[in-house]
Design a protein around this motif. Structure first.
Motif, PDB file in Angstrom:
ATOM      1  N   ALA A 194       0.838  -1.196   0.000  1.00  0.00           N
ATOM      2  CA  ALA A 194       0.000   0.000   0.000  1.00  0.00           C
ATOM      3  C   ALA A 194       0.879   1.254   0.000  1.00  0.00           C
ATOM      4  O   ALA A 194       1.899   1.304   0.680  1.00  0.00           O
ATOM      5  N   PRO A 195       0.504   2.271  -0.776  1.00  0.00           N
ATOM      6  CA  PRO A 195       1.356   3.470  -0.876  1.00  0.00           C
ATOM      7  C   PRO A 195       1.399   4.267   0.425  1.00  0.00           C
ATOM      8  O   PRO A 195       0.397   4.368   1.139  1.00  0.00           O
ATOM      9  N   VAL A 196       2.564   4.835   0.698  1.00  0.00           N
ATOM     10  CA  VAL A 196       2.755   5.685   1.873  1.00  0.00           C
ATOM     11  C   VAL A 196       3.200   7.064   1.377  1.00  0.00           C
ATOM     12  O   VAL A 196       4.264   7.200   0.758  1.00  0.00           O
ATOM     13  N   PHE A 197       2.379   8.073   1.633  1.00  0.00           N
ATOM     14  CA  PHE A 197       2.686   9.447   1.250  1.00  0.00           C
ATOM     15  C   PHE A 197       3.239  10.172   2.473  1.00  0.00           C
ATOM     16  O   PHE A 197       2.609  10.165   3.539  1.00  0.00           O
ATOM     17  N   LEU A 198       4.373  10.789   2.319  1.00  0.00           N
ATOM     18  CA  LEU A 198       5.079  11.404   3.444  1.00  0.00           C
ATOM     19  C   LEU A 198       5.284  12.894   3.213  1.00  0.00           C
ATOM     20  O   LEU A 198       5.683  13.322   2.121  1.00  0.00           O
ATOM     21  N   CYS A 199       5.043  13.691   4.255  1.00  0.00           N
ATOM     22  CA  CYS A 199       5.374  15.110   4.258  1.00  0.00           C
ATOM     23  C   CYS A 199       6.160  15.394   5.539  1.00  0.00           C
ATOM     24  O   CYS A 199       5.682  15.086   6.639  1.00  0.00           O
ATOM     25  N   ILE A 200       7.351  15.956   5.398  1.00  0.00           N
ATOM     26  CA  ILE A 200       8.174  16.325   6.551  1.00  0.00           C
ATOM     27  C   ILE A 200       8.265  17.843   6.578  1.00  0.00           C
ATOM     28  O   ILE A 200       8.774  18.460   5.643  1.00  0.00           O
ATOM     29  N   ARG A 268      12.897   6.132   3.755  1.00  0.00           N
ATOM     30  CA  ARG A 268      13.022   4.768   3.204  1.00  0.00           C
ATOM     31  C   ARG A 268      11.689   4.046   3.174  1.00  0.00           C
ATOM     32  O   ARG A 268      11.442   3.214   2.292  1.00  0.00           O
ATOM     33  N   ASN A 269      10.821   4.343   4.151  1.00  0.00           N
ATOM     34  CA  ASN A 269       9.560   3.621   4.265  1.00  0.00           C
ATOM     35  C   ASN A 269       8.409   4.265   3.497  1.00  0.00           C
ATOM     36  O   ASN A 269       7.306   3.732   3.482  1.00  0.00           O
ATOM     37  N   CYS A 270       8.662   5.400   2.860  1.00  0.00           N
ATOM     38  CA  CYS A 270       7.586   6.042   2.108  1.00  0.00           C
ATOM     39  C   CYS A 270       7.658   5.648   0.638  1.00  0.00           C
ATOM     40  O   CYS A 270       8.684   5.177   0.143  1.00  0.00           O
ATOM     41  N   SER A 271       6.543   5.880  -0.053  1.00  0.00           N
ATOM     42  CA  SER A 271       6.468   5.611  -1.489  1.00  0.00           C
ATOM     43  C   SER A 271       6.624   6.885  -2.305  1.00  0.00           C
ATOM     44  O   SER A 271       7.257   6.888  -3.366  1.00  0.00           O
ATOM     45  N   VAL A 272       6.033   7.967  -1.791  1.00  0.00           N
ATOM     46  CA  VAL A 272       6.012   9.258  -2.506  1.00  0.00           C
ATOM     47  C   VAL A 272       6.226  10.358  -1.474  1.00  0.00           C
ATOM     48  O   VAL A 272       5.637  10.321  -0.384  1.00  0.00           O
ATOM     49  N   TYR A 273       7.070  11.351  -1.831  1.00  0.00           N
ATOM     50  CA  TYR A 273       7.287  12.469  -0.932  1.00  0.00           C
ATOM     51  C   TYR A 273       6.489  13.678  -1.413  1.00  0.00           C
ATOM     52  O   TYR A 273       6.513  14.013  -2.608  1.00  0.00           O
ATOM     53  N   VAL A 274       5.807  14.358  -0.473  1.00  0.00           N
ATOM     54  CA  VAL A 274       4.895  15.453  -0.814  1.00  0.00           C
ATOM     55  C   VAL A 274       5.245  16.689   0.015  1.00  0.00           C
ATOM     56  O   VAL A 274       5.353  16.611   1.241  1.00  0.00           O
ATOM     57  N   ARG A 284      14.920  21.545   1.546  1.00  0.00           N
ATOM     58  CA  ARG A 284      15.906  20.535   1.897  1.00  0.00           C
ATOM     59  C   ARG A 284      15.285  19.140   1.984  1.00  0.00           C
ATOM     60  O   ARG A 284      15.870  18.156   1.539  1.00  0.00           O
ATOM     61  N   SER A 285      14.077  19.062   2.561  1.00  0.00           N
ATOM     62  CA  SER A 285      13.457  17.743   2.728  1.00  0.00           C
ATOM     63  C   SER A 285      13.176  17.096   1.373  1.00  0.00           C
ATOM     64  O   SER A 285      13.269  15.871   1.228  1.00  0.00           O
ATOM     65  N   VAL A 286      12.844  17.908   0.371  1.00  0.00           N
ATOM     66  CA  VAL A 286      12.606  17.364  -0.968  1.00  0.00           C
ATOM     67  C   VAL A 286      13.914  16.813  -1.543  1.00  0.00           C
ATOM     68  O   VAL A 286      13.936  15.732  -2.152  1.00  0.00           O
ATOM     69  N   LEU A 287      15.012  17.545  -1.358  1.00  0.00           N
ATOM     70  CA  LEU A 287      16.307  17.066  -1.856  1.00  0.00           C
ATOM     71  C   LEU A 287      16.687  15.751  -1.194  1.00  0.00           C
ATOM     72  O   LEU A 287      17.219  14.844  -1.850  1.00  0.00           O
ATOM     73  N   GLU A 288      16.409  15.634   0.097  1.00  0.00           N
ATOM     74  CA  GLU A 288      16.713  14.392   0.812  1.00  0.00           C
ATOM     75  C   GLU A 288      15.871  13.239   0.273  1.00  0.00           C
ATOM     76  O   GLU A 288      16.374  12.118   0.092  1.00  0.00           O
ATOM     77  N   ALA A 289      14.596  13.517  -0.003  1.00  0.00           N
ATOM     78  CA  ALA A 289      13.723  12.483  -0.572  1.00  0.00           C
ATOM     79  C   ALA A 289      14.189  12.085  -1.969  1.00  0.00           C
ATOM     80  O   ALA A 289      14.172  10.902  -2.337  1.00  0.00           O
ATOM     81  N   MET A 290      14.625  13.048  -2.764  1.00  0.00           N
ATOM     82  CA  MET A 290      15.148  12.759  -4.100  1.00  0.00           C
ATOM     83  C   MET A 290      16.391  11.874  -4.002  1.00  0.00           C
ATOM     84  O   MET A 290      16.542  10.905  -4.748  1.00  0.00           O
ATOM     85  N   SER A 291      17.286  12.201  -3.078  1.00  0.00           N
ATOM     86  CA  SER A 291      18.498  11.412  -2.892  1.00  0.00           C
ATOM     87  C   SER A 291      18.172   9.983  -2.493  1.00  0.00           C
ATOM     88  O   SER A 291      18.871   9.042  -2.883  1.00  0.00           O
ATOM     89  N   CYS A 292      17.087   9.821  -1.726  1.00  0.00           N
ATOM     90  CA  CYS A 292      16.650   8.484  -1.310  1.00  0.00           C
ATOM     91  C   CYS A 292      15.911   7.737  -2.414  1.00  0.00           C
ATOM     92  O   CYS A 292      15.526   6.580  -2.238  1.00  0.00           O
ATOM     93  N   GLY A 293      15.686   8.409  -3.549  1.00  0.00           N
ATOM     94  CA  GLY A 293      15.063   7.752  -4.684  1.00  0.00           C
ATOM     95  C   GLY A 293      13.551   7.718  -4.626  1.00  0.00           C
ATOM     96  O   GLY A 293      12.940   6.692  -4.962  1.00  0.00           O
ATOM     97  N   ARG A 294      12.947   8.832  -4.244  1.00  0.00           N
ATOM     98  CA  ARG A 294      11.490   8.882  -4.151  1.00  0.00           C
ATOM     99  C   ARG A 294      10.910   9.899  -5.133  1.00  0.00           C
ATOM    100  O   ARG A 294      11.470  10.980  -5.327  1.00  0.00           O
ATOM    101  N   PRO A 295       9.769   9.563  -5.743  1.00  0.00           N
ATOM    102  CA  PRO A 295       9.075  10.542  -6.578  1.00  0.00           C
ATOM    103  C   PRO A 295       8.551  11.690  -5.721  1.00  0.00           C
ATOM    104  O   PRO A 295       8.294  11.517  -4.523  1.00  0.00           O
ATOM    105  N   MET A 342      10.140   7.018 -11.487  1.00  0.00           N
ATOM    106  CA  MET A 342      10.200   8.426 -11.082  1.00  0.00           C
ATOM    107  C   MET A 342      11.159   8.616  -9.911  1.00  0.00           C
ATOM    108  O   MET A 342      11.858   9.635  -9.820  1.00  0.00           O
ATOM    109  N   GLY A 343      11.201   7.644  -9.015  1.00  0.00           N
ATOM    110  CA  GLY A 343      12.167   7.699  -7.920  1.00  0.00           C
ATOM    111  C   GLY A 343      13.591   7.646  -8.434  1.00  0.00           C
ATOM    112  O   GLY A 343      14.471   8.380  -7.958  1.00  0.00           O
ATOM    113  N   ASP A 344      13.838   6.798  -9.421  1.00  0.00           N
ATOM    114  CA  ASP A 344      15.171   6.725 -10.035  1.00  0.00           C
ATOM    115  C   ASP A 344      15.540   8.049 -10.691  1.00  0.00           C
ATOM    116  O   ASP A 344      16.688   8.509 -10.604  1.00  0.00           O
TER     117      ASP A 344
END
Length: 369
Positions: A194-200, A268-274, A284-295, A342-344
């Motif tokens: 199941a997808p996990v949408f994350l906002c930090i 690591r545990n999320c599917s998509v960063y928002v 910064r949080s978006v850059l970290e999510a991108m580095s972790c390979g998240r759309p 998209m994560g790649d």
């Protein structure tokens, strides 16, 4: 050279500027970190990096002129004592008062980094309009002392020139944010299931956390297995989210986690960063999510738009548009096969544009180091 870096929050010297300070030290410079203490472990951590810490009473919030003048005088005395060749300040009060103090302290090479514009620039009319005019005037005074001004995105640079904070001929540098450590925020495969949408984010209205929560509540009703996680602390002030509203979101299916010490497990545990922010320097949080390979799903707003190539590593939506945000997030629920490619693409884009080593090299070159 002897370099002083002035910030408004002690731990940010480590969490946000640590790689830059190390790069300066490794290049053979003597480096000082000047900021409020805020956390007792700051001096020891900086000492472990070979950086000398000096405490300065800079209040991040508040508009008490007597306290700010006292901070200015303390900074002048610090700089006169250590006699740096170069001063670099970041965040609003250090930029304004640090730049003026450096000028009064006889420092020849003065630089500032504009990391975002914050609450004062959110509205230019009414009561907030008065704050905007005051901050604009103070910025103009502080930045007039600068040899060069660094911006995290081109939109903020253009704004400062268009409204007369800095002259059009002022030397400027675009840094592409603060950068991201690709090794520390190592990539991993998007989790199955199941997808996990994350906002930090700090729980502030202008970070778009209301829009994230409301879109998540709508989607949770249609897709009960989907998860929506909101991670971050309350930041009490005029733009903060009330405790009652956070409790309401929690009751309606949004997992309001609060602050965490290390966001990497969340990423690591999320599917998509928002991040539906209204405006950023570069998030910064978006850059970290991108580095972790998240759309990424974010807004077509200053700073945020720099992180997404539309349809390749994510989607952009208009600011404050809950329906558009809901639709963008729903694409990943209906087409989960989009997530990994998209994560790649996010990881590749982060390596190309936001690698901390490239960003630090740009900053140091802009300072003539």
């Amino acid at each position: 050279m002897k370099i002083a870096v002035i910030g408004g929050y002690g731990p940010s010297l480590i969490n946000f500027r640590g790689p830059m300070l190390r790069a300066m030290k490794e290049a053979g410079h003597e480096v000082y970190g000047i900021a409020p203490l805020d956390s007792a472990d700051v001096p020891a951590k900086l000492a472990g990096m070979g950086i000398e810490y000096i405490e300065a009473p800079i209040e991040r919030t508040g508009m008490n002129p007597l306290k700010d003048l006292a901070s200015l005088w303390v900074l002048v005395n610090i700089l006169r004592e250590i006699k740096p060749d170069t001063v670099l300040s970041y965040t609003i009060k250090p930029v304004i008062y640090g730049s003026i103090a450096a000028k009064l302290g006889g420092v020849k090479n003065i630089y500032s980094m504009i990391t975002g514009l914050g609450y004062a620039f959110g509205r230019t009319s009414g009561k907030r309009g008065l704050l905007f005019k005051l901050v604009k005037s103070m910025y103009r005074t502080g930045l007039a002392c600068n040899k060069s001004v660094m911006f995290q995105n081109p939109d903020d640079c253009e704004l400062f020139k268009s409204i007369g904070i800095i002259p059009a001929v002022k030397e400027t540098v675009i840094t592409n944010g603060s950068g991201v450590d690709l090794e520390h925020y190592a990539s991993s495969s998007v989790p199955q299931g199941a997808p996990v949408f994350l906002c930090i984010s700090r729980l502030l209205k202008e970070k778009g956390v209301r829009e994230f929560a409301e879109a998540g509540i709508r989607l949770k009703k249609k897709y009960p297995k989907a998860e929506f996680r909101l991670v971050g602390p309350h930041d009490h002030g005029p733009d903060s989210i009330s405790d009652g509203l956070v409790a309401k979101w929690q009751n309606e299916g949004i997992d309001c986690v609060g602050p965490v010490d290390d966001v990497r497990d969340e990423l690591r545990n999320c599917s998509v960063y928002v991040l539906p922010s209204y405006r950023e320097g570069t998030p910064r949080s978006v850059l970290e999510a991108m580095s972790c390979g998240r759309p990424i799903v974010t807004t077509n707003a200053t700073g945020c738009r720099e992180t997404v190539i539309e349809g390749r590593n994510g989607f952009m939506v208009p600011v404050k548009d809950i329906s558009a945000l809901e639709q963008a997030m729903e694409k990943f629920i209906l087409q989960p096969e989009l997530m990994q490619p998209m994560g790649d693409a996010s990881l590749n884009y982060a390596a190309e544009k936001f690698d901390i080593n490239k960003v630090n090299a740009t900053i140091m070159h802009g300072m003539g180091l």
